[in-house]
Design an enzyme around this catalytic site. Structure first.
Site, PDB file in Angstrom:
ATOM      1  N   TYR A   1       0.839  -1.197   0.000  1.00 44.42           N
ATOM      2  CA  TYR A   1       0.000   0.000   0.000  1.00 44.42           C
ATOM      3  C   TYR A   1       0.877   1.252   0.000  1.00 44.42           C
ATOM      4  O   TYR A   1       0.564   2.242  -0.668  1.00 44.42           O
ATOM      5  CB  TYR A   1      -0.949  -0.007   1.197  1.00 44.42           C
ATOM      6  CG  TYR A   1      -1.965  -1.123   1.114  1.00 44.42           C
ATOM      7  CD1 TYR A   1      -3.128  -0.982   0.357  1.00 44.42           C
ATOM      8  CD2 TYR A   1      -1.757  -2.326   1.778  1.00 44.42           C
ATOM      9  CE1 TYR A   1      -4.048  -2.010   0.268  1.00 44.42           C
ATOM     10  CE2 TYR A   1      -2.674  -3.356   1.692  1.00 44.42           C
ATOM     11  CZ  TYR A   1      -3.819  -3.197   0.933  1.00 44.42           C
ATOM     12  OH  TYR A   1      -4.726  -4.223   0.832  1.00 44.42           O
TER      13      TYR A   1
ATOM     14  N   ASN B   1     -12.747  -0.568  -5.064  1.00 51.12           N
ATOM     15  CA  ASN B   1     -12.486  -0.826  -6.478  1.00 51.12           C
ATOM     16  C   ASN B   1     -13.702  -1.513  -7.102  1.00 51.12           C
ATOM     17  O   ASN B   1     -14.065  -2.610  -6.701  1.00 51.12           O
ATOM     18  CB  ASN B   1     -11.238  -1.713  -6.597  1.00 51.12           C
ATOM     19  CG  ASN B   1     -10.988  -2.224  -7.995  1.00 51.12           C
ATOM     20  OD1 ASN B   1     -11.524  -1.707  -8.973  1.00 51.12           O
ATOM     21  ND2 ASN B   1     -10.162  -3.249  -8.092  1.00 51.12           N
TER      22      ASN B   1
ATOM     23  N   CYS C   1      -6.554  -5.019  -7.512  1.00 51.75           N
ATOM     24  CA  CYS C   1      -6.304  -4.613  -6.122  1.00 51.75           C
ATOM     25  C   CYS C   1      -5.827  -5.798  -5.279  1.00 51.75           C
ATOM     26  O   CYS C   1      -5.225  -5.586  -4.225  1.00 51.75           O
ATOM     27  CB  CYS C   1      -7.536  -3.950  -5.515  1.00 51.75           C
ATOM     28  SG  CYS C   1      -9.024  -4.926  -5.585  1.00 51.75           S
ATOM     29  N   HIS C   2      -6.038  -7.016  -5.758  1.00 59.27           N
ATOM     30  CA  HIS C   2      -5.553  -8.191  -5.023  1.00 59.27           C
ATOM     31  C   HIS C   2      -4.022  -8.260  -5.010  1.00 59.27           C
ATOM     32  O   HIS C   2      -3.446  -8.975  -4.209  1.00 59.27           O
ATOM     33  CB  HIS C   2      -6.137  -9.480  -5.621  1.00 59.27           C
ATOM     34  CG  HIS C   2      -5.754  -9.730  -7.046  1.00 59.27           C
ATOM     35  ND1 HIS C   2      -6.438  -9.160  -8.105  1.00 59.27           N
ATOM     36  CD2 HIS C   2      -4.753 -10.463  -7.591  1.00 59.27           C
ATOM     37  CE1 HIS C   2      -5.880  -9.548  -9.239  1.00 59.27           C
ATOM     38  NE2 HIS C   2      -4.848 -10.334  -8.950  1.00 59.27           N
TER      39      HIS C   2
ATOM     40  N   GLU D   1      -1.558 -16.419  -9.870  1.00 62.44           N
ATOM     41  CA  GLU D   1      -0.548 -15.639 -10.567  1.00 62.44           C
ATOM     42  C   GLU D   1       0.871 -16.084 -10.206  1.00 62.44           C
ATOM     43  O   GLU D   1       1.772 -16.016 -11.038  1.00 62.44           O
ATOM     44  CB  GLU D   1      -0.749 -14.153 -10.289  1.00 62.44           C
ATOM     45  CG  GLU D   1      -2.044 -13.632 -10.894  1.00 62.44           C
ATOM     46  CD  GLU D   1      -2.253 -12.143 -10.727  1.00 62.44           C
ATOM     47  OE1 GLU D   1      -1.301 -11.433 -10.332  1.00 62.44           O
ATOM     48  OE2 GLU D   1      -3.373 -11.682 -11.004  1.00 62.44           O
TER      49      GLU D   1
END
Length: 170
Positions: free
Chosen positions: A100, A123, A131-132, A158
């Site tokens: 962040y 979001n 945002c993850h 990912e």
């Protein structure tokens, strides 16, 4: 503008996808926070071209075949600060994370870490606006409107593409 919607199953549960004629405006995990109710003015349109493309790209993403979304997006609502935070999220590559604090610094607002977290929580286009990929300063998984387990699942998906998420505490 007229808006259309579709519901779409994914490994995280059901998604609500909303679009107008030219762009995707919302993607929400139905079980998550800040999910709008289905509006009477919205048209259910599984064959809407933008919604169709979004569903196909989300399916490819969850299958590990898509790393960059091409569906046109226009996040619905948000303050100028929130819009800036969401725009910054699009700069985080697939398979990588930022804190962040890093996101706040990229926005030119290094002292706005908590405000960035709050903006990310609102979001309106989850997964596609990633945002993850934002984690706590120690690599911990902190808040996600779709739930921390959903965030963990997305990051693990990912991470399978490469070693870039090794700093994340899962």
């Amino acid at each position: 503008m007229n808006r259309s919607y579709a519901l779409h199953a994914c490994p995280l549960g059901e998604l609500l996808l909303v679009a107008h004629e030219l762009a995707l405006t919302e993607v929400h995990l139905r079980h998550g926070k800040h999910v709008p109710p289905l509006h009477e003015a919205w048209t259910k349109a599984d064959d809407h071209p933008i919604l169709h493309l979004a569903k196909a790209e989300l399916d490819a993403y969850f299958a590990g075949r898509l790393h960059v979304f091409t569906v046109p997006i226009e996040p619905f609502g948000g303050t100028p600060f929130q819009q800036g935070a969401w725009s910054t999220l699009l700069q985080i590559p697939y398979g990588e994370t930022r804190t962040y604090a890093q996101q706040a610094a990229l926005m030119g607002k290094p002292s706005a870490t908590r405000a960035v977290g709050a903006a990310n929580g609102r979001n309106p286009i989850c997964i596609i606006v990633p945002c993850h990929r934002v984690v706590g300063s120690n690599g911990s998984l902190t808040g996600y409107a779709g739930g921390v387990e959903a965030k963990r699942t997305l990051l693990a998906l990912e991470a399978a593409a490469g070693p870039n998420l090794s700093q994340v505490v899962i």
